[in-house]
Enzyme design. Structure first.
Site, short mmCIF file in Angstrom:
data_model
loop_
_atom_site.label_atom_id
_atom_site.label_comp_id
_atom_site.label_asym_id
_atom_site.label_seq_id
_atom_site.Cartn_x
_atom_site.Cartn_y
_atom_site.Cartn_z
N HIS A 347 -32.42 -43.39 -25.19
CA HIS A 347 -32.87 -43.65 -23.82
C HIS A 347 -33.02 -42.38 -22.97
CE1 HIS A 347 -28.61 -43.20 -22.77
NE2 HIS A 347 -28.94 -43.21 -21.49
N ASP A 348 -32.24 -41.36 -23.25
CA ASP A 348 -32.26 -40.15 -22.41
C ASP A 348 -32.98 -38.97 -23.06
OD1 ASP A 348 -31.23 -40.78 -19.96
OD2 ASP A 348 -29.19 -40.12 -20.38
N LYS A 351 -34.28 -36.21 -20.86
CA LYS A 351 -33.40 -35.26 -20.17
C LYS A 351 -33.49 -33.86 -20.78
CE LYS A 351 -30.16 -37.64 -17.39
NZ LYS A 351 -28.78 -38.14 -17.36
N HIS A 376 -37.09 -38.03 -16.03
CA HIS A 376 -36.71 -38.09 -17.44
C HIS A 376 -37.08 -39.41 -18.14
CE1 HIS A 376 -32.90 -40.05 -16.09
NE2 HIS A 376 -32.89 -40.56 -17.30
N HIS A 400 -34.25 -47.96 -18.23
CA HIS A 400 -32.82 -48.07 -17.94
C HIS A 400 -32.47 -47.70 -16.51
CE1 HIS A 400 -33.31 -43.87 -19.26
NE2 HIS A 400 -32.25 -43.59 -18.53
N HIS A 401 -33.42 -47.14 -15.74
CA HIS A 401 -33.17 -46.87 -14.32
C HIS A 401 -33.99 -47.79 -13.41
CE1 HIS A 401 -30.41 -43.55 -14.56
NE2 HIS A 401 -31.19 -42.92 -15.42
N ASP A 429 -25.72 -48.01 -19.18
CA ASP A 429 -25.92 -46.62 -18.77
C ASP A 429 -25.07 -46.27 -17.55
OD1 ASP A 429 -27.37 -44.04 -18.80
OD2 ASP A 429 -28.24 -44.76 -16.94
#
Length: 497
Positions: A347-348, A351, A376, A400-401, A429
């Site tokens: 998911h990240d 980043k 990201h 996810h955000h 998260d």
């Protein structure tokens, strides 16, 4: 818009915390519609995440791979050596995130900019090295800050320089082994920055002590870096200037012979690099990924992401574990939990494109820095969507955000269009992030974390997912990462001072 994989739960929007199991109300589909994905296609797509970390344009590693593979064919290398060249060059930067925090600490500058620009400099020449350091140490800072940074670099000297490369190369080789590539390919990644005359790092190996795949990868990446600005002939000219010092003379001579192959150099500027990579992949190494290999690749790239900053040590793994725990509480079947774990691990990815000046800042980010952080998920989406059969996992991992009320990022998707898996991942998260240390605050105790999650039910979070998280937590323990983070920070500082 994010694709809907499962109907939105009315309980989420209403803020209800009724203990209704997901399996009773919705039947989610698999995130991976087809796990028969060609290994080279998947790794080529994921290599663009490494390009981000190195401050290079997307496709840098893939184009380097094509150049090295073209030379390997021209030189008549056997199939096993060509396979090492192909995969070691494509994945040459697997360890790149492991020295990002160190680079930022030493230079007081954006690690991506330093990493990008250092590839254009002959750092073995004292004048070039001084000019580079002068231009990149704490740019825009006051005189006192710059002097202190210069002093830190001077103290670290050649030992610190070697340590930066060693960390990167050793970690990259370790991940190659975890991906079950042969030791010869791992050694090629380890020796990427060695020079023909012994003036490179990390071991000072020279001549034929350096694996042929490393010799070709090092040459190819330099040519690729200069290709956009100088064109093929200019880039080859740089290689000629370093013939016999950085690079093996016979390899440079073979490269010079390619100077007039205009169709080849023109093809490197096309967007469909995957088709070209398929042409150069040695036939004996062509294969599709099975379920276990897919897991290994996701785990490997999660480690690359989490190595970017000591403050995110094992974050991706933690999110994946919590997501699986929540999913199990909600009644997701085992095959779906496996897919969900992969989404959590990846998911990240984006980043890797965020500067460590922001990620490691000892204070709360500014609005402008938050804006950079908020990019990201979009970066993650761009990377994952390079693999056709990752479309659905990309939709989940990169949401996810997002929030139920549509005030999240980056698509600002509302609850009606958010798949259950994405709403579940959002809770995992935040739960993991809140309980971990950050540069500007300590990790929060569970009761405070639970309160924050509950307060945002119906606006940010799905009530069923929050309740499932609490239920899972009651049965297990979120392992604190404080000690692990402190160990990582001590290792980081100890290796450069």
């Amino acid at each position: 818009m994010v694709a809907t994989l499962a109907p939105a739960r009315s309980a989420c929007q209403a803020g209800s915390t009724s203990p209704v199991r997901l399996a009773e109300t919705a039947t989610p589909g698999r995130l991976f519609t087809n796990t028969q994905i060609r290994r080279s296609e998947l790794l080529a797509a994921m290599s663009t995440a490494l390009d981000l970390t190195e401050g290079q344009p997307a496709g840098h590693a893939a184009r380097s791979c094509l150049i090295a593979s073209k030379l390997a064919v021209k030189l008549g290398l056997p199939a096993l050596d060509r396979a090492d060249v192909f995969y070691a060059t494509m994945l040459k930067d697997l360890g790149c995130s492991s020295n990002a925090a160190k680079m930022t600490w030493l230079f007081g500058a954006d690690d991506r900019t330093v990493k990008h620009d250092i590839k254009t400099v002959d750092w073995r020449r004292a004048q070039s090295k001084f000019q580079f350091v002068n231009a990149h140490v704490a740019p825009g800072a006051g005189m006192f800050t710059r002097v202190m940074r210069f002093a830190a670099l001077a103290r670290s000297g050649s030992r610190g320089e070697k340590a930066l490369v060693e960390t990167r190369c050793e970690r990259g080789a370790d991940i190659m082994r975890e991906l079950r590539f042969p030791e010869s390919a791992a050694q090629a990644v380890r020796h990427l920055d060695e020079h023909w005359d012994g003036g490179g790092h990390p071991t000072g190996a020279k001549g034929f002590e350096i694996p042929v795949a490393a010799r070709l990868a090092g040459l190819a990446q330099t040519v690729e870096v200069f290709l956009n600005t100088l064109g093929a002939r200019g880039a080859i000219g740089v290689a000629e200037l370093r013939r016999g010092t950085w690079f093996e003379p016979s390899l440079v001579d073979a490269l010079v012979d390619l100077a007039d192959d205009k169709p080849f150099w023109d093809r490197l500027s096309t967007v469909d690099l995957q088709v070209q990579l398929a042409e150069f992949e040695p036939a004996d190494s062509v294969r599709v990924t099975d379920e276990d290999e897919l897991d290994r690749i996701c785990e490997a790239f999660a480690k690359v992401v989490d190595a970017k900053s000591p403050w995110t040590h094992k974050h991706s793994e933690g999110v994946a574990n919590i997501a699986v725990g929540i999913g199990a509480e909600l009644g997701l079947p085992p095959i779906m939990l496996r897919d969900l774990r992969r989404a959590g691990l990846l998911h990240d990815l984006g980043k890797l494109g965020v500067s460590n000046m922001i990620l490691d800042k000892p204070g709360r980010p500014t609005d402008a820095e938050y804006a950079e952080i908020r990019k990201h998920p979009e970066y993650s989406e761009q990377i994952l969507n390079r693999v056709h059969d990752f479309k659905r996992v990309a939709d989940v991992a990169c949401a996810h955000h997002e929030r139920l009320d549509g005030r999240g990022y980056h698509h600002r998707t509302t609850g009606d269009h958010l798949p259950t898996e994405a709403r579940l991942l959002a809770v995992a998260d935040v739960c993991e992030a809140l309980t971990a240390d950050r540069p500007y605050r300590d990790g929060m105790p569970w009761e405070k974390t639970k309160s924050i999650l509950r307060n945002d039910i119906g606006s940010a979070f799905c009530g069923d997912c929050v309740e499932a998280c609490e239920s899972w937590h009651d049965k297990t323990t979120i392992t604190p990462r404080i000690e692990a983070q402190l160990e990582e920070i001590e290792r980081l500082v100890g290796s450069i001072v």
